[in-house]
Scaffold this active site. Sequence first.
Site, PDB file in Angstrom:
ATOM      1  N   ARG A  58       0.914  -1.085   0.171  1.00  0.00           N
ATOM      2  CA  ARG A  58       0.078   0.077  -0.098  1.00  0.00           C
ATOM      3  C   ARG A  58       1.090   1.268   0.024  1.00  0.00           C
ATOM      4  NH1 ARG A  58      -3.805  -3.069   2.368  1.00  0.00           N
ATOM      5  NH2 ARG A  58      -1.876  -3.595   3.361  1.00  0.00           N
ATOM      6  N   ARG A 108      11.251   3.984   3.830  1.00  0.00           N
ATOM      7  CA  ARG A 108      10.800   3.102   4.825  1.00  0.00           C
ATOM      8  C   ARG A 108      12.130   2.212   5.193  1.00  0.00           C
ATOM      9  NH1 ARG A 108       5.573  -0.802   4.962  1.00  0.00           N
ATOM     10  NH2 ARG A 108       4.764   1.171   5.577  1.00  0.00           N
TER      11      ARG A 108
HETATM   12  C1  NCD Z   1       1.420  -0.550   8.590  1.00  0.00           C
HETATM   13  C2  NCD Z   1       2.882  -0.484   8.526  1.00  0.00           C
HETATM   14  O1  NCD Z   1       3.419  -0.948   7.816  1.00  0.00           O
HETATM   15  O2  NCD Z   1       3.204   0.036   9.475  1.00  0.00           O
HETATM   16  N1  NCD Z   1       0.990  -0.643   7.401  1.00  0.00           N
HETATM   17  C3  NCD Z   1       0.795   0.255   6.264  1.00  0.00           C
HETATM   18  O3  NCD Z   1       1.751   1.132   6.232  1.00  0.00           O
HETATM   19  N2  NCD Z   1      -0.290   0.273   5.467  1.00  0.00           N
HETATM   20  C4  NCD Z   1       0.977  -1.397   9.500  1.00  0.00           C
HETATM   21  C5  NCD Z   1       1.157  -2.696   9.582  1.00  0.00           C
HETATM   22  O4  NCD Z   1       2.185  -3.393   8.685  1.00  0.00           O
HETATM   23  O5  NCD Z   1       0.523  -3.367  10.390  1.00  0.00           O
END
Ligand code: NCD
Length: 329
Positions: A58, A108
């Site tokens: 996502r 990330r």
């Molecule tokens: C979250 C994440 O990666 O921190 N998901 C996301 O970004 N859509 C939450 C998760 O991984 O549970």
Amino acid sequence: MAFTQRHLLGLEGVPADEITAILDTAASFKEISERDIKKVPTLRGKTVINLFYEVSTRTRTSFEIAAKRLSADTINISASASSTCKGETLADTARNLEAMRPDAIVVRHPSSGACHLLARHLSCPILNAGDGCHEHPTQALLDLLTIRGHLGRIAGLTVAIVGDILHSRVARSNLHALRTLGATVRLVGPPTLVPPELRALGAELHTRLDEGVRDADVIMMLRIQRERQGANFFPTLDEYAQYFCLTEEAVRLAKPQVIILHPGPLNRGLEIASAVADGPYSVIMDQVTNGVAVRMALLYLLIARSKAEDALEPEALAEPSRRRTGGRG
Ligand code: NCD
């Protein structure tokens, strides 16, 4: 409009007027994604690098779509395909990327604080797309946009955040922003997954699902982060589900107009029943739609807005032909 941030590293300490400025800009961008031709020239000639050291569907896709809808060029780098595998440090990788003159880097990383480290080394804007268990500011901002869109406000609402709080960067970013905007925040989960020190940040702590969701305006469910759990925080997944899975019965304890959020990915039947995830109170797909608008707003604010020669009012972006002729100074 107040927006002074150079980077988006987290929401801790970001004042209410800056958060509101981001949400207002995102709201004005939503319409672009409803058009037949979903593209405006705002960031033409700009380059955005998505540097992802953790899996993501996502968030990475959403950032890429957001940049493309603003006409920026995007480059995606995943850790498995980068020089990290050859022993290069994060700071060296980022310095090399910066030498190619990107206009923003979206990061990330599994380590908390990785984005702060990069912001100290680099001059281009860094957007945190999730750092370890620390913060995930764009997720919290899209959650706020979704709540505001459905309930009209944030101040005065009671928001129950339920599940694996300990490992959740989503919970931390939401706690900071929701408190700043005047909501009551309840953190709900088994005692092993709800750190008591979060009370100092203004949260109410609950260890029973029924107490936590009673009369809540918003229920935000979190995924059990099995990949981050080094120890056993609860006996079995079945037992966790028995006490903390959000069922239709638990939803009935909340306010009649409650909305239910989940950042995804969902573990159906573990933290959320399918009937709830797909039910009438769920706004989970709206969150995903709003994620694109929030990321467009942030790329715009951090890249274009900081440069007077590119400055446009967000209203003007809704109609690209109506470009302002005078500079904003
Ligand atoms: C979250 C994440 O990666 O921190 N998901 C996301 O970004 N859509 C939450 C998760 O991984 O549970």
